[in-house]
Structures are given as structure tokens and as C-alpha cells.
Scaffold this motif. Structure first.
Motif, mmCIF file in Angstrom:
data_model
loop_
_atom_site.group_PDB
_atom_site.id
_atom_site.type_symbol
_atom_site.label_atom_id
_atom_site.label_comp_id
_atom_site.label_asym_id
_atom_site.label_seq_id
_atom_site.Cartn_x
_atom_site.Cartn_y
_atom_site.Cartn_z
ATOM 1 N N LEU A 167 48.146 48.434 56.173
ATOM 2 C CA LEU A 167 47.605 47.770 57.359
ATOM 3 C C LEU A 167 48.526 46.635 57.783
ATOM 4 O O LEU A 167 48.841 46.485 58.966
ATOM 5 C CB LEU A 167 46.198 47.242 57.068
ATOM 6 N N PHE A 168 48.978 45.832 56.833
ATOM 7 C CA PHE A 168 49.872 44.717 57.157
ATOM 8 C C PHE A 168 51.177 45.216 57.764
ATOM 9 O O PHE A 168 51.704 44.615 58.697
ATOM 10 C CB PHE A 168 50.157 43.881 55.913
ATOM 11 N N GLU A 169 51.698 46.312 57.237
ATOM 12 C CA GLU A 169 52.940 46.872 57.781
ATOM 13 C C GLU A 169 52.739 47.310 59.226
ATOM 14 O O GLU A 169 53.603 47.104 60.080
ATOM 15 C CB GLU A 169 53.425 48.036 56.913
ATOM 16 N N LYS A 170 51.592 47.901 59.505
ATOM 17 C CA LYS A 170 51.263 48.298 60.877
ATOM 18 C C LYS A 170 51.251 47.055 61.771
ATOM 19 O O LYS A 170 51.776 47.074 62.884
ATOM 20 C CB LYS A 170 49.894 48.996 60.886
ATOM 21 N N GLY A 171 50.667 45.978 61.271
ATOM 22 C CA GLY A 171 50.626 44.721 62.030
ATOM 23 C C GLY A 171 52.006 44.130 62.257
ATOM 24 O O GLY A 171 52.299 43.597 63.330
ATOM 25 N N ARG A 172 52.867 44.237 61.267
ATOM 26 C CA ARG A 172 54.244 43.745 61.425
ATOM 27 C C ARG A 172 54.985 44.537 62.497
ATOM 28 O O ARG A 172 55.683 43.966 63.330
ATOM 29 C CB ARG A 172 54.996 43.842 60.101
ATOM 30 N N LEU A 214 41.509 55.551 59.200
ATOM 31 C CA LEU A 214 41.831 54.548 60.216
ATOM 32 C C LEU A 214 43.324 54.229 60.224
ATOM 33 O O LEU A 214 43.946 54.122 61.282
ATOM 34 C CB LEU A 214 41.032 53.266 59.974
ATOM 35 N N LEU A 215 43.899 54.074 59.039
ATOM 36 C CA LEU A 215 45.323 53.745 58.950
ATOM 37 C C LEU A 215 46.198 54.873 59.473
ATOM 38 O O LEU A 215 47.265 54.627 60.033
ATOM 39 C CB LEU A 215 45.694 53.411 57.502
ATOM 40 N N ASP A 216 45.761 56.114 59.297
ATOM 41 C CA ASP A 216 46.534 57.266 59.750
ATOM 42 C C ASP A 216 46.314 57.559 61.232
ATOM 43 O O ASP A 216 47.034 58.379 61.805
ATOM 44 C CB ASP A 216 46.174 58.508 58.928
ATOM 45 N N SER A 217 45.349 56.905 61.835
ATOM 46 C CA SER A 217 45.056 57.154 63.247
ATOM 47 C C SER A 217 46.110 56.466 64.124
ATOM 48 O O SER A 217 46.937 55.701 63.655
ATOM 49 C CB SER A 217 43.660 56.624 63.602
ATOM 50 N N ASN A 218 46.047 56.756 65.407
ATOM 51 C CA ASN A 218 46.965 56.132 66.366
ATOM 52 C C ASN A 218 46.435 54.813 66.896
ATOM 53 O O ASN A 218 46.952 54.286 67.873
ATOM 54 C CB ASN A 218 47.231 57.097 67.535
ATOM 55 N N LYS A 219 45.400 54.297 66.261
ATOM 56 C CA LYS A 219 44.817 53.039 66.711
ATOM 57 C C LYS A 219 45.785 51.896 66.438
ATOM 58 O O LYS A 219 46.565 51.938 65.492
ATOM 59 C CB LYS A 219 43.489 52.778 65.999
ATOM 60 N N SER A 220 45.669 50.867 67.255
ATOM 61 C CA SER A 220 46.507 49.689 67.073
ATOM 62 C C SER A 220 46.098 48.956 65.795
ATOM 63 O O SER A 220 45.037 49.241 65.211
ATOM 64 C CB SER A 220 46.350 48.744 68.267
ATOM 65 N N PHE A 221 46.934 48.024 65.401
ATOM 66 C CA PHE A 221 46.629 47.202 64.229
ATOM 67 C C PHE A 221 45.263 46.535 64.380
ATOM 68 O O PHE A 221 44.434 46.585 63.483
ATOM 69 C CB PHE A 221 47.718 46.143 64.017
ATOM 70 N N GLU A 222 45.054 45.933 65.541
ATOM 71 C CA GLU A 222 43.805 45.203 65.761
ATOM 72 C C GLU A 222 42.600 46.139 65.708
ATOM 73 O O GLU A 222 41.589 45.823 65.089
ATOM 74 C CB GLU A 222 43.861 44.481 67.106
ATOM 75 N N GLU A 223 42.707 47.288 66.351
ATOM 76 C CA GLU A 223 41.610 48.265 66.331
ATOM 77 C C GLU A 223 41.367 48.775 64.911
ATOM 78 O O GLU A 223 40.215 48.957 64.505
ATOM 79 C CB GLU A 223 41.927 49.453 67.240
ATOM 80 N N THR A 224 42.452 48.986 64.174
ATOM 81 C CA THR A 224 42.337 49.458 62.795
ATOM 82 C C THR A 224 41.650 48.405 61.943
ATOM 83 O O THR A 224 40.726 48.711 61.185
ATOM 84 C CB THR A 224 43.726 49.792 62.216
#
Length: 191
Positions: free
Chosen positions: A135-140, A76-86
Motif C-alpha cells: 500500500l505504501f509503495e502504491k502511495g509513493r 484492493l491492492l491488486d485493483s486499479n483503485k488509487s492509493f487513497e481509494e485503496t
């Protein structure tokens, strides 16, 4: 992987699936190696060749469940999904585990951990924390998590949230019913 290694891996998966079934249905103290061997259609000698003793077999089985879980998180983290979707995907996986494993399984896991604290070792917790920080970094990066909130604070919040989810007062049905709203509160606060 040669034929022997494939057969061995297949047998080990069969054995561990049998152990998961048993851990879902009764206390690990009531599970014998003979019962595991019988249900997995292998010899008791095979069990001891692969796992050394019952505790190692039980620990390996449960740790492999966690490893599989971490691999799903990484996908999930490696996917192109958004933070929320992840995050929703990770929450869905966790809620799926709640549905898959009985309270007996969870009690067995906790007993194993209490008897052998290295069961869920620092490396496993470190790996989970690293995935969480990704995940948090993706959200940031997406502006979904305030950049002023450092990793320590966010991990602390998540640990508090996770521990609270284990409360015996929470029912599985309620967790499923309110999972989307709980996610929104976690991400947006009570505004």
C-alpha cells in the motif's frame, strides 16, 4: 475438489461460523466442544477429527478470519483503485470488523494470543506488514507518500496508529463518525 472434500469444507465452515458466534457471545473458557457440536449439527467426533482439540479449533477459526481479511486487502491492492481509494477501502474493512465482532470476541482473541503467543504468529504479522508495504509503495508511486519516508518509519507510524485505535476510550460510533478525518490527518498531517 471431489464431493467428499466439498462436504468436509462446508462442514468446517459451518463449525467455524458456529465458533465465531460463540466467541462473540461468551468467554472461550465457557465454550465446550459438545456445545459447538450441537450448534453446528455435527458430532463431537467430527470436531476432533477436523481440529484435534478445542484450542486448535478456536485458533483456526480466528486465523481464518484474519486470512479472509488479508485476502480482501490483497484484492484492493491488486485493483486499479488509487492509493487513497485503496486505503479508504482497507479502513472500511477494518471498521466493519469492529462492528461485526463484539468486545467479547476481541477479549477472546487477546486471551488466546496471551496463552499461546504463536496464535498470531510471525508469519501472519509478516504478511500483514508486506500488504501494508505494498500500500505504501502504491502511495509513493502516486506521490501521496513522501519518498523520503522509509518502510520502517511508515510501519512504525501505522503500528502506533493501530494500537491507538484499540484504546478503550474510543467508541465505535466516534470511530465511524471521524474515520474520514482520521484518514486525512494520517495522510496529510495537521496542516
Amino acid at each position: 475438489m471431489n464431493g467428499f472434500e466439498r462436504r468436509k469444507l462446508k462442514k468446517m465452515q459451518q463449525i467455524e461460523q458456529t465458533v465465531l458466534t460463540l466467541l462473540n457471545s461468551k468467554p472461550f473458557s465457557d465454550i465446550s466442544m459438545q456445545e459447538i457440536a450441537n450448534l453446528a449439527n455435527v458430532s463431537k467426533v467430527t470436531l476432533f477429527n477436523y481440529y484435534e482439540n478445542k484450542e486448535k479449533l478456536l485458533n483456526t477459526t480466528i486465523l481464518n478470519v484474519f486470512t479472509s481479511l488479508y485476502e480482501k486487502y490483497e484484492e484492493l491492492l491488486d485493483s486499479n483503485k488509487s492509493f487513497e481509494e485503496t486505503y479508504k477501502g482497507i479502513l472500511k474493512i477494518k471498521l466493519g470488523m469492529i462492528q461485526t465482532f463484539t468486545s467479547t470476541f476481541l477479549e477472546n482473541s487477546m486471551r488466546l494470543y496471551a496463552n499461546e503467543p504463536s496464535f498470531f504468529d510471525n508469519d501472519a504479522q509478516k504478511r500483514l506488514d508486506e500488504l501494508t508495504l505494498r500500500l505504501f509503495e502504491k502511495g509513493r508511486k502516486e506521490g501521496k507518500i513522501n519518498a523520503d519516508y522509509d518502510d520502517t518509519l511508515l510501519l512504525m507510524l501505522l503500528h502506533i496508529f493501530s494500537e491507538g485505535m484499540k484504546s478503550p476510550q474510543l467508541q465505535e460510533k466516534e470511530l465511524m463518525q471521524y474515520s474520514e478525518q482520521l484518514l486525512q490527518i494520517l495522510m496529510n498531517g495537521l496542516r
